[in-house]
Design a protein around this motif. Structure first.
Motif, PDB file in Angstrom:
ATOM      1  N   VAL A   1     -11.785   6.923 -24.663  1.00 24.26           N
ATOM      2  CA  VAL A   1     -13.111   7.533 -24.675  1.00 24.26           C
ATOM      3  C   VAL A   1     -13.701   7.503 -26.085  1.00 24.26           C
ATOM      4  CG1 VAL A   1     -12.537   9.036 -22.735  1.00 24.26           C
ATOM      5  CG2 VAL A   1     -12.154   9.849 -25.074  1.00 24.26           C
TER       6      VAL A   1
ATOM      7  N   THR B   1     -14.886  13.399 -23.268  1.00 26.62           N
ATOM      8  CA  THR B   1     -13.988  14.117 -22.369  1.00 26.62           C
ATOM      9  C   THR B   1     -13.539  15.429 -22.994  1.00 26.62           C
ATOM     10  OG1 THR B   1     -13.160  12.058 -21.404  1.00 26.62           O
ATOM     11  CG2 THR B   1     -11.802  14.015 -21.131  1.00 26.62           C
TER      12      THR B   1
ATOM     13  N   TYR C   1     -15.492   6.419 -13.100  1.00 21.49           N
ATOM     14  CA  TYR C   1     -16.645   6.924 -13.851  1.00 21.49           C
ATOM     15  C   TYR C   1     -16.689   6.290 -15.240  1.00 21.49           C
ATOM     16  CZ  TYR C   1     -17.634  10.640 -10.443  1.00 21.49           C
ATOM     17  OH  TYR C   1     -17.980  11.328  -9.324  1.00 21.49           O
ATOM     18  N   ARG C   2     -15.503   6.156 -15.851  1.00 19.24           N
ATOM     19  CA  ARG C   2     -15.419   5.585 -17.198  1.00 19.24           C
ATOM     20  C   ARG C   2     -15.913   4.141 -17.199  1.00 19.24           C
ATOM     21  NH1 ARG C   2     -11.251   2.899 -19.404  1.00 19.24           N
ATOM     22  NH2 ARG C   2      -9.830   3.597 -17.775  1.00 19.24           N
TER      23      ARG C   2
ATOM     24  N   PRO D   1     -11.674   9.482 -12.005  1.00 22.73           N
ATOM     25  CA  PRO D   1     -12.123   9.531 -13.399  1.00 22.73           C
ATOM     26  C   PRO D   1     -12.222   8.152 -14.057  1.00 22.73           C
ATOM     27  CG  PRO D   1     -10.567  11.292 -12.973  1.00 22.73           C
ATOM     28  CD  PRO D   1     -10.591  10.436 -11.743  1.00 22.73           C
TER      29      PRO D   1
ATOM     30  N   ALA E   1     -10.828  18.510 -22.274  1.00 22.37           N
ATOM     31  CA  ALA E   1      -9.646  18.763 -21.458  1.00 22.37           C
ATOM     32  C   ALA E   1      -8.796  19.888 -22.046  1.00 22.37           C
ATOM     33  CB  ALA E   1      -8.795  17.496 -21.353  1.00 22.37           C
TER      34      ALA E   1
ATOM     35  N   ILE F   1     -18.714   8.007 -23.707  1.00 17.84           N
ATOM     36  CA  ILE F   1     -17.796   8.743 -22.840  1.00 17.84           C
ATOM     37  C   ILE F   1     -17.167   9.878 -23.641  1.00 17.84           C
ATOM     38  CG2 ILE F   1     -15.751   8.601 -21.380  1.00 17.84           C
ATOM     39  CD1 ILE F   1     -16.323   5.583 -21.143  1.00 17.84           C
TER      40      ILE F   1
ATOM     41  N   LEU G   1      -5.674   9.370 -23.099  1.00 19.26           N
ATOM     42  CA  LEU G   1      -7.097   9.578 -22.829  1.00 19.26           C
ATOM     43  C   LEU G   1      -7.937   9.426 -24.084  1.00 19.26           C
ATOM     44  CD1 LEU G   1      -9.015  10.293 -20.535  1.00 19.26           C
ATOM     45  CD2 LEU G   1      -8.652  12.714 -21.055  1.00 19.26           C
ATOM     46  N   SER G   2      -7.420   9.927 -25.200  1.00 22.84           N
ATOM     47  CA  SER G   2      -8.178   9.864 -26.450  1.00 22.84           C
ATOM     48  C   SER G   2      -8.448   8.429 -26.886  1.00 22.84           C
ATOM     49  CB  SER G   2      -7.432  10.612 -27.561  1.00 22.84           C
ATOM     50  OG  SER G   2      -6.207   9.973 -27.876  1.00 22.84           O
TER      51      SER G   2
ATOM     52  N   PHE H   1     -12.860  12.800 -27.661  1.00 22.22           N
ATOM     53  CA  PHE H   1     -11.948  13.612 -26.861  1.00 22.22           C
ATOM     54  C   PHE H   1     -11.826  14.988 -27.500  1.00 22.22           C
ATOM     55  CE2 PHE H   1      -7.455  14.943 -25.960  1.00 22.22           C
ATOM     56  CZ  PHE H   1      -7.641  15.201 -24.613  1.00 22.22           C
TER      57      PHE H   1
END
Length: 222
Positions: free
Chosen positions: A50, A22, A9-10, A6, A24, A20, A46-47, A53
């Motif tokens: 990207v 995401t 890809y980012r 992952p 989830a 980007i 993660l937030s 999110f």
């Protein structure tokens, strides 16, 4: 086929200047404190990496499940939401026409919650919006944290601008938010329902409080 982690890809998306996004799921509480804590930390991390999110708190569905409902059935509902969220994002991307314009529409917040509603009427935007607001993943959110609302209306035939504006007004009233609602519309002739309305509510929300009763369906035909 090429398989990448992952994070790779980012990095590729960043190099190409692509937004980007995401989607989830957050673990069920019954999966244990360790997994829930890991999921919370992962979502927070993660937030920050990207452009948008979209989390789905699976526990939000448990209070709505009927007696005898299996966990797999609950997960399938989450999968349905994710599928619709991806449809909405694809529509918004196509409508934007460019990465820069899409990023402009996703401005303000890097986090959003998703819901949707359907109607058996081609003019049923308000009905669909009402079902969307009542969706499980918007239940218990702090509406004062709302920073923006994106709406994607999909229908088998053209929907009037006035009808879409009425749905936007209803969403602002139901969510108690004065924020501007950005809308897109798309005609999809083979749509399962005459009209579908997807909602992205942007904002930095804390974990929502699950409702205690009631069973949600996305529209009159569920």
């Amino acid at each position: 086929s090429l398989q990448l982690a992952p994070g790779e890809y980012r990095l590729i998306a960043r190099e190409l200047g692509l937004p980007i996004i995401t989607v989830a799921t957050r673990p069920f509480e019954m999966e244990g404190e360790k997994r829930v804590t890991r999921g919370r930390r992962g979502a927070t991390d993660l937030s920050k990496r990207v452009d948008l999110f979209i989390p789905f708190h699976q526990d939000q569905l448990l209070p709505l499940a009927q007696k005898g409902t299996k966990v797999r059935e609950v997960i399938s509902i989450v999968d349905e939401f994710i599928g619709h969220a991806l449809d909405a994002l694809v529509d918004m991307s196509i409508d934007a026409g460019s990465s820069d314009e899409l990023l402009a529409r996703l401005d303000v917040s890097t986090s959003a919650l998703f819901s949707y509603g359907v109607s058996d009427s081609a003019d049923g935007t308000q009905e669909a919006a009402t079902f969307a607001v009542a969706g499980p993943f918007l239940a218990g959110i702090d509406t004062t944290q709302i920073e923006g609302i994106l709406v994607d209306v999909r229908s088998r035939t053209e929907v009037s601008e006035e009808t879409v504006d009425e749905a936007a007004t209803l969403l602002r009233e139901k969510l108690g938010s004065p924020t501007k609602v950005k809308t897109t519309t798309h005609v999809v002739e083979d749509l399962a329902n005459p009209l579908q309305l997807f909602v992205l509510v942007k904002g930095q929300f804390s974990d929502p409080k699950p409702r205690l009763e009631g069973f949600w369906v996305p529209g009159p035909t569920g």
